[in-house]
Design an enzyme around this catalytic site. Sequence first.
Site, PDB file in Angstrom:
ATOM      1  N   GLY A 231      -3.384  10.756 -34.200  1.00 45.82           N
ATOM      2  CA  GLY A 231      -3.091  11.484 -32.948  1.00 45.82           C
ATOM      3  C   GLY A 231      -1.793  12.249 -33.062  1.00 45.82           C
ATOM      4  N   ALA A 232      -1.574  12.844 -34.255  1.00 45.62           N
ATOM      5  CA  ALA A 232      -0.255  13.410 -34.561  1.00 45.62           C
ATOM      6  C   ALA A 232      -0.124  14.896 -34.239  1.00 45.62           C
ATOM      7  CB  ALA A 232       0.068  13.170 -36.043  1.00 45.62           C
TER       8      ALA A 232
ATOM      9  N   LYS B 216      -4.365  -1.485 -24.074  1.00 49.16           N
ATOM     10  CA  LYS B 216      -2.964  -1.565 -24.488  1.00 49.16           C
ATOM     11  C   LYS B 216      -2.490  -3.024 -24.552  1.00 49.16           C
ATOM     12  CE  LYS B 216      -2.451   2.802 -25.209  1.00 49.16           C
ATOM     13  NZ  LYS B 216      -2.240   3.306 -26.575  1.00 49.16           N
TER      14      LYS B 216
ATOM     15  N   ASN C 182      -1.266   5.706 -33.247  1.00 47.43           N
ATOM     16  CA  ASN C 182      -0.771   6.361 -32.029  1.00 47.43           C
ATOM     17  C   ASN C 182      -1.871   6.998 -31.182  1.00 47.43           C
ATOM     18  OD1 ASN C 182       1.374   8.045 -30.425  1.00 47.43           O
ATOM     19  ND2 ASN C 182      -0.003   9.573 -31.349  1.00 47.43           N
TER      20      ASN C 182
ATOM     21  N   TYR D 289      -7.719   1.533 -19.648  1.00 48.82           N
ATOM     22  CA  TYR D 289      -6.582   1.871 -20.521  1.00 48.82           C
ATOM     23  C   TYR D 289      -5.648   0.669 -20.711  1.00 48.82           C
ATOM     24  CZ  TYR D 289      -2.347   4.475 -21.966  1.00 48.82           C
ATOM     25  OH  TYR D 289      -1.230   4.928 -22.624  1.00 48.82           O
TER      26      TYR D 289
ATOM     27  N   ARG E 238       0.236  16.416 -31.377  1.00 53.22           N
ATOM     28  CA  ARG E 238       1.172  16.783 -30.300  1.00 53.22           C
ATOM     29  C   ARG E 238       1.809  15.517 -29.741  1.00 53.22           C
ATOM     30  NH1 ARG E 238      -2.059  16.446 -25.195  1.00 53.22           N
ATOM     31  NH2 ARG E 238      -4.221  16.189 -25.796  1.00 53.22           N
TER      32      ARG E 238
ATOM     33  N   SER F 263       1.610   0.253 -24.437  1.00 49.85           N
ATOM     34  CA  SER F 263       2.093   0.929 -23.217  1.00 49.85           C
ATOM     35  C   SER F 263       2.635  -0.110 -22.251  1.00 49.85           C
ATOM     36  CB  SER F 263       0.936   1.661 -22.542  1.00 49.85           C
ATOM     37  OG  SER F 263       1.339   2.079 -21.245  1.00 49.85           O
TER      38      SER F 263
ATOM     39  N   ILE G 129       6.535   8.579 -20.388  1.00 49.16           N
ATOM     40  CA  ILE G 129       7.185   9.526 -21.301  1.00 49.16           C
ATOM     41  C   ILE G 129       6.716  10.932 -20.957  1.00 49.16           C
ATOM     42  CG2 ILE G 129       7.567  10.090 -23.754  1.00 49.16           C
ATOM     43  CD1 ILE G 129       8.486   7.220 -22.931  1.00 49.16           C
TER      44      ILE G 129
ATOM     45  N   VAL H  29     -10.694   8.948 -34.956  1.00 49.85           N
ATOM     46  CA  VAL H  29     -10.467   7.572 -35.403  1.00 49.85           C
ATOM     47  C   VAL H  29     -11.637   6.637 -35.092  1.00 49.85           C
ATOM     48  CG1 VAL H  29      -7.942   7.709 -35.367  1.00 49.85           C
ATOM     49  CG2 VAL H  29      -9.162   6.967 -33.301  1.00 49.85           C
TER      50      VAL H  29
END
Length: 244
Positions: free
Chosen positions: A12-13, A157, A88, A153, A15, A140, A186, A62
Site C-alpha cells: 500500500g505504498a 486492526k 501497511n 475495520y 500514497r 489502528s 492521521i 495483497v
Amino acid sequence: MNFNGKTALITGAGRGIGKTIAVKLAKFGSDIALADMNPINDDVLKEIEENGTKCLSYKLDVTNVDAVDSVVKKIIDETGGIHILVNNAGITQDNLFMRMKPEQWLQVIDVNLNGVFHVTKSVIRTMVKQHSGRIINISSVVGFSGNPGQVNYSSTKSGLIGFTKSLSREVGTRGITVNAVAPGFINTAMTQALNESQQQAILSQIPLGRMGEVDDIANAVAFLASEEASYITGTVLHVNGGMY
Ligand code: NDP
C-alpha cells in the site's frame, strides 16, 4: 539509524502513510520495494531514488496469493532478500453494523487481515534463512478503542495485534522481530474523507490537539525496523497524540 544493505517491502505504498514510510526508510539507506493496487506514480519513485537507493515497484493486490508469491520471488531475485516488511495496505468500508453488508465485512477482512497473512507467509521463509528480519504491521487506535461504523475495520486492526503477538513468539529465536504500530487519526486521504464535524469531534479527544502527520508514523516504523529496536518484539507502539 542505518539500513544500508537492507531491502524493505512496503505494501500500500503508493500514497499516504505507506509512501512516507518508504521515503523514510530510503533516507536511512534501505533499498525499497513498493507494492500497491495501482501502478506507483513516477514522482514517488523519483523521491525514493534521490536517496541513491534501489527502488522497485509492483502493482500488487495483497489479497491475490499467487501474485503475492510472484512479486516476493521477483524482489528476492533482484535484491537477494527482504529484511523489512511493512504490512501497511488497508481499506475502510464504513457502515453502522445494522446496515453493514456481508461484502463490506468480507472485503475489509480480505485486505486488512488476509492480505497480511499472504504477504507475511510469502516473506517469512527468506527471513528465516537470513536469521534476521523485521515485520511491522500497521494497526489502528480503533482496534483498541472501537469506533461506531467500523465494526469491520476495527476487528481487522485488533486481529492484527493477535497476529503480531503470536508470530513474534514463533519466530523470535530466528532473529525476527514482529511489532505493530497503531496510528491515531492521521492527516491522509482516509481521514480527509471525514466531514468537518467528525474531524472536530476527533480533535477534541486528542490531548496533543492536532491530527498526526504521516511522518509521525514513518518515524515509529523506522525505529522498529532499526538495529536500535533489536530487543523489542510482540509489542504495539501507539502513535496517537495521547487520544487512547
Ligand atoms: P490510504 O488510503 O491513503 O492508502 C492506502 C494504500 O493501500 C493505497 O495506496 C491503496 O491503493 C493501497 N491498497 C488498498 N487495497 C490494497 C490491496 N488490496 N493491495 C495492495 N494495496 C492496497 O491510507 P493511509 O495511508 O491513511 O493508511 C495506511 C494504513 O494505515 C492502513 O492500513 C490504515 O488502516 C492505517 N491507518 C490509517 C490511519 C489514518 O488516520 N489515515 C489511522 C490508523 C491506521 P489504491 O489507492 O491504489 O487503492
